[in-house]
Enzyme design. Structure first.
Site, PDB file in Angstrom:
ATOM      1  CG  HIS A  97      -2.133   0.553   0.635  1.00 15.70           C
ATOM      2  ND1 HIS A  97      -3.353   0.420   1.878  1.00 15.70           N
ATOM      3  CD2 HIS A  97      -2.818   1.601  -0.102  1.00 15.70           C
ATOM      4  CE1 HIS A  97      -4.459   1.130   1.167  1.00 15.70           C
ATOM      5  NE2 HIS A  97      -4.077   1.737  -0.236  1.00 15.70           N
ATOM      6  CG  ASP A 124      -6.666  -0.584   4.471  1.00 20.91           C
ATOM      7  OD1 ASP A 124      -5.516  -1.459   4.945  1.00 20.91           O
ATOM      8  OD2 ASP A 124      -5.674  -0.009   3.671  1.00 20.91           O
ATOM      9  CG  HIS A 126      -4.118  -2.271   8.346  1.00 15.22           C
ATOM     10  ND1 HIS A 126      -4.408  -2.812   8.004  1.00 15.22           N
ATOM     11  CD2 HIS A 126      -3.755  -2.803  10.062  1.00 15.22           C
ATOM     12  CE1 HIS A 126      -3.892  -4.266   8.161  1.00 15.22           C
ATOM     13  NE2 HIS A 126      -3.000  -4.498   9.495  1.00 15.22           N
ATOM     14  CG  ASP A 128      -2.493   2.116   5.654  1.00 16.41           C
ATOM     15  OD1 ASP A 128      -2.513   1.425   6.473  1.00 16.41           O
ATOM     16  OD2 ASP A 128      -2.638   1.745   4.643  1.00 16.41           O
ATOM     17  CG  HIS A 141       2.941  -1.886   4.560  1.00 23.07           C
ATOM     18  ND1 HIS A 141       2.170  -2.994   3.905  1.00 23.07           N
ATOM     19  CD2 HIS A 141       2.995  -1.385   5.867  1.00 23.07           C
ATOM     20  CE1 HIS A 141       2.389  -3.280   5.226  1.00 23.07           C
ATOM     21  NE2 HIS A 141       2.549  -2.931   6.258  1.00 23.07           N
ATOM     22  CG  ASP A 227      -4.790  -3.198   1.643  1.00 22.82           C
ATOM     23  OD1 ASP A 227      -5.030  -4.118   2.271  1.00 22.82           O
ATOM     24  OD2 ASP A 227      -3.706  -2.970   2.969  1.00 22.82           O
ATOM     25  CG  ASP A 229      -5.391  -5.148   4.922  1.00 24.52           C
ATOM     26  OD1 ASP A 229      -6.042  -4.208   4.517  1.00 24.52           O
ATOM     27  OD2 ASP A 229      -4.838  -4.849   5.056  1.00 24.52           O
ATOM     28  CD  GLU A 272      -0.323  -4.283   2.489  1.00 20.41           C
ATOM     29  OE1 GLU A 272       0.631  -5.268   1.521  1.00 20.41           O
ATOM     30  OE2 GLU A 272       0.348  -3.084   1.784  1.00 20.41           O
TER      31      GLU A 272
END
Length: 300
Positions: A97, A124, A126, A128, A141, A227, A229, A272
């Site tokens: 990412h 996402d 996360h 980030d 990332h 992303d 995830d 990702e």
């Protein structure tokens, strides 16, 4: 919809787990080009960008592989910007990412020049939004949102030609469920709009996306940074940093269908994806199926 240009960026220099460098080819094996073409899109695959390998070194001043990350993002920026200037939609296939620094910066420059309003949807697990001083790992990332908002090394924050590339008010994050302790404070300081998994649990995906997409008009350029995830790890195991409790199969389809309904999609990241952690390429195949919803496939 504009013609779609596939751009492969096979690198994991910004990550802590190896394998995202194989993501672009996993998407090709899952027939991403054919799936989009079957939905009436003109698709061109530029192949893979070439950049430095992963030196697998320790962080320096809180960041790992800064020079390699910069080189990859410069290539992503130049290619995505040229694609937008040609009237095509760039679809960046990663890769980790950190590459979104380059792709979002390209969209930001394009929008400034065209007088368009940029909105970034960050799908996402996360946030980030770490920096070199807050990240527990030094992996870049986990820092692209901070860099895009002007908090990071100057070569990265200035890729779009101005710093910051975007304001926090232009970013809306969806599906967040893993945030580092100091990163939480940084999110509040930035004033980012975050629709975390508790919000989605309490309000449902439909109402969440109605809020996310509020205010979009004919002058809006939507950049979706997806992303993988973002998805619940039970249905998408092929990622470097899986987090349980994400959107379900149907919730993800609905979110992407509602984005497509706006007609404002202008650029896209798919990042990702990690085939080394996948099972029979099922995550890549799921991603391709979801992208069909993003590009207009419907039941009826």
């Amino acid at each position: 919809m504009k013609p779609v240009t596939l751009i492969g960026a096979p690198t994991d220099v910004g990550a802590s787990i190896r394998g995202a460098s194989m993501g672009p080819d996993a998407l090709r094996v899952a027939d991403i080009a054919g799936a989009l073409a079957r939905n009436g899109l003109q698709v061109t695959d530029l192949g893979n960008l070439n950049g430095p390998g992963n030196p697998w070194q320790a962080p320096v001043d809180g960041m790992r592989h800064l020079q390699e990350v910069l080189t990859w993002n410069e290539q992503v920026f130049e290619t995505a910007y040229a694609t937008l200037a040609a009237g095509h939609m760039p679809l960046l296939m990663g890769g980790d990412h950190c590459l979104a620094i380059g792709s979002v910066s390209a969209a930001a420059r394009h929008c400034r020049e065209q007088g368009k309003r940029l909105m970034v949807l960050w799908l996402d697990a996360h946030a980030d939004a770490n920096t070199g001083s807050t990240s527990p790992t030094g992996n870049i990332h986990g820092m692209p949102v901070a860099c895009l908002c002007g908090d990071g090394p100057a070569p990265l924050t200035a890729l779009s030609g101005v710093t910051p590339a975007v304001s926090a008010q232009q970013i809306r994050q969806i599906g967040i469920r893993s945030v580092d302790a100091e990163e939480k404070m940084r999110l509040r300081e930035l004033g980012l709009t975050v629709y975390d998994m508790r919000y989605i649990d309490e309000n449902g995906m439909r109402q969440t996306m109605e809020h996310v997409l509020a205010g979009i008009d004919g002058n809006t350029h939507l950049h979706v940074s997806f992303d993988v995830d973002f998805l619940d790890s039970q249905i998408a195991p092929g990622v470097g940093t899986p987090v349980r409790g994400g959107p379900t199969y149907r919730e993800a389809h609905l979110a992407l269908e509602m984005i497509e309904d706006t007609g404002a999609l202008g650029s896209l990241d798919v990042l990702e994806l990690n085939p080394a952690r996948d099972v029979h390429n099922q995550t890549a195949e799921l991603v391709v199926e979801l992208l069909e919803s993003l590009f207009g496939k419907s039941t009826l």
